[in-house]
Motif scaffolding. Structure first.
Motif, PDB file in Angstrom:
ATOM      1  N   LYS A 200     -31.544 -32.036 -41.918  1.00  0.00           N
ATOM      2  CA  LYS A 200     -31.656 -30.778 -41.165  1.00  0.00           C
ATOM      3  C   LYS A 200     -32.584 -30.931 -39.957  1.00  0.00           C
ATOM      4  O   LYS A 200     -33.513 -31.721 -39.947  1.00  0.00           O
ATOM      5  N   HIS A 201     -32.301 -30.116 -38.949  1.00  0.00           N
ATOM      6  CA  HIS A 201     -33.104 -30.043 -37.731  1.00  0.00           C
ATOM      7  C   HIS A 201     -34.137 -28.942 -37.957  1.00  0.00           C
ATOM      8  O   HIS A 201     -33.775 -27.821 -38.288  1.00  0.00           O
TER       9      HIS A 201
ATOM     10  N   THR B 213     -35.492 -33.988 -36.666  1.00  0.00           N
ATOM     11  CA  THR B 213     -34.462 -34.026 -37.691  1.00  0.00           C
ATOM     12  C   THR B 213     -35.016 -34.842 -38.845  1.00  0.00           C
ATOM     13  O   THR B 213     -35.600 -35.907 -38.633  1.00  0.00           O
TER      14      THR B 213
ATOM     15  N   ARG C 180     -34.737 -37.381 -41.379  1.00  0.00           N
ATOM     16  CA  ARG C 180     -33.843 -38.525 -41.610  1.00  0.00           C
ATOM     17  C   ARG C 180     -34.092 -39.204 -42.948  1.00  0.00           C
ATOM     18  O   ARG C 180     -33.271 -39.986 -43.404  1.00  0.00           O
TER      19      ARG C 180
ATOM     20  N   ASP D 183     -40.471 -30.879 -33.027  1.00  0.00           N
ATOM     21  CA  ASP D 183     -39.029 -30.666 -33.123  1.00  0.00           C
ATOM     22  C   ASP D 183     -38.433 -31.955 -33.668  1.00  0.00           C
ATOM     23  O   ASP D 183     -38.528 -32.990 -33.009  1.00  0.00           O
TER      24      ASP D 183
ATOM     25  N   SER E 111     -39.280 -38.337 -40.088  1.00  0.00           N
ATOM     26  CA  SER E 111     -38.474 -38.328 -38.866  1.00  0.00           C
ATOM     27  C   SER E 111     -37.632 -39.594 -38.728  1.00  0.00           C
ATOM     28  O   SER E 111     -36.692 -39.636 -37.944  1.00  0.00           O
TER      29      SER E 111
END
Length: 152
Positions: free
Chosen positions: A109-110, A57, A59, A55, A72
Motif C-alpha cells: 500500500k501507498h 509504498t 514494499r 510518502d 520502503s
C-alpha cells in the motif's frame, strides 16, 4: 523632527491597517519527503531525528521483538530503506483501526506517515554477545494509527 515623523508614520500605518481587511495567508502546502530523503536527513541530523511526513509504498514487512516494521524497500538492510516501526503496545490499535494485522494490511500500500525519523545503530551479535561490528537503519516510530494515512 525625526520623532514627530516616526510618530505620524506609526499612526498612519495603524490607521491604514484598520481601514483594510487583514491579509489572509494560506497555510503552507504540505511537504512530503521520499524515504531516501528522510534517510539522508536523519543521517545528517544524527543523533537527533527529523520530523516530517514521508510518502512511501510499503514494499516489505517484518516482525521483531513484537515490533512490526513497514519497509520502503524489500530488503530492510538496504541503506536506502526507511522502516516504520510500530511498537508492540500499539499493534492492537492498528488491528482495530485497519481490520487486520499491520504487517499484512499495509504490504503493497501507498501511505503517508507523520513522525520523527532517527538513525538507529544495529549491532551484530555473535555467540550471544554484542560485537564491535554494526550498521545503521532509519526508523520512524508510529505509536498511533493516526500517524499513518492511506493514499488512494
Amino acid at each position: 523632527m525625526v520623532r514627530a515623523f516616526a510618530g505620524v508614520m506609526l499612526i498612519g500605518l495603524l490607521c491604514a491597517g484598520c481601514a483594510t481587511e487583514p491579509a489572509v495567508t494560506p497555510p503552507p502546502k504540505q511537504q512530503f519527503a521520499t524515504p531516501r530523503r528522510v534517510v539522508e536527513m536523519a543521517a545528517d541530523a544524527a543523533p537527533s531525528g527529523v520530523l516530517g511526513i514521508v510518502d512511501m509504498t510499503v514494499r516489505g514487512t517484518g516482525i521483531d521483538d513484537g515490533y512490526v516494521y513497514l519497509n520502503s524497500e524489500e530488503d530492510y538492510r538496504d541503506q536506502r530503506n526507511l522502516s516504520i516501526a510500530i511498537p508492540p503496545q500499539a499493534v492492537a490499535a492498528f488491528k482495530e483501526r485497519f481490520g487486520a494485522a499491520p504487517e499484512d494490511f499495509f504490504k503493497g500500500k501507498h501511505i503517508h506517515v507523520r513522525g520523527m525519523a532517527r538513525r538507529v545503530k544495529i549491532s551484530f551479535i555473535s555467540n550471544g554477545r554484542v560485537t564491535e561490528k554494526y550498521y545503521y537503519l532509519t526508523h520512524l516510530t508510529a505509536g498511533a494509527p493516526t500517524q499513518i494515512t492511506l493514499v488512494p
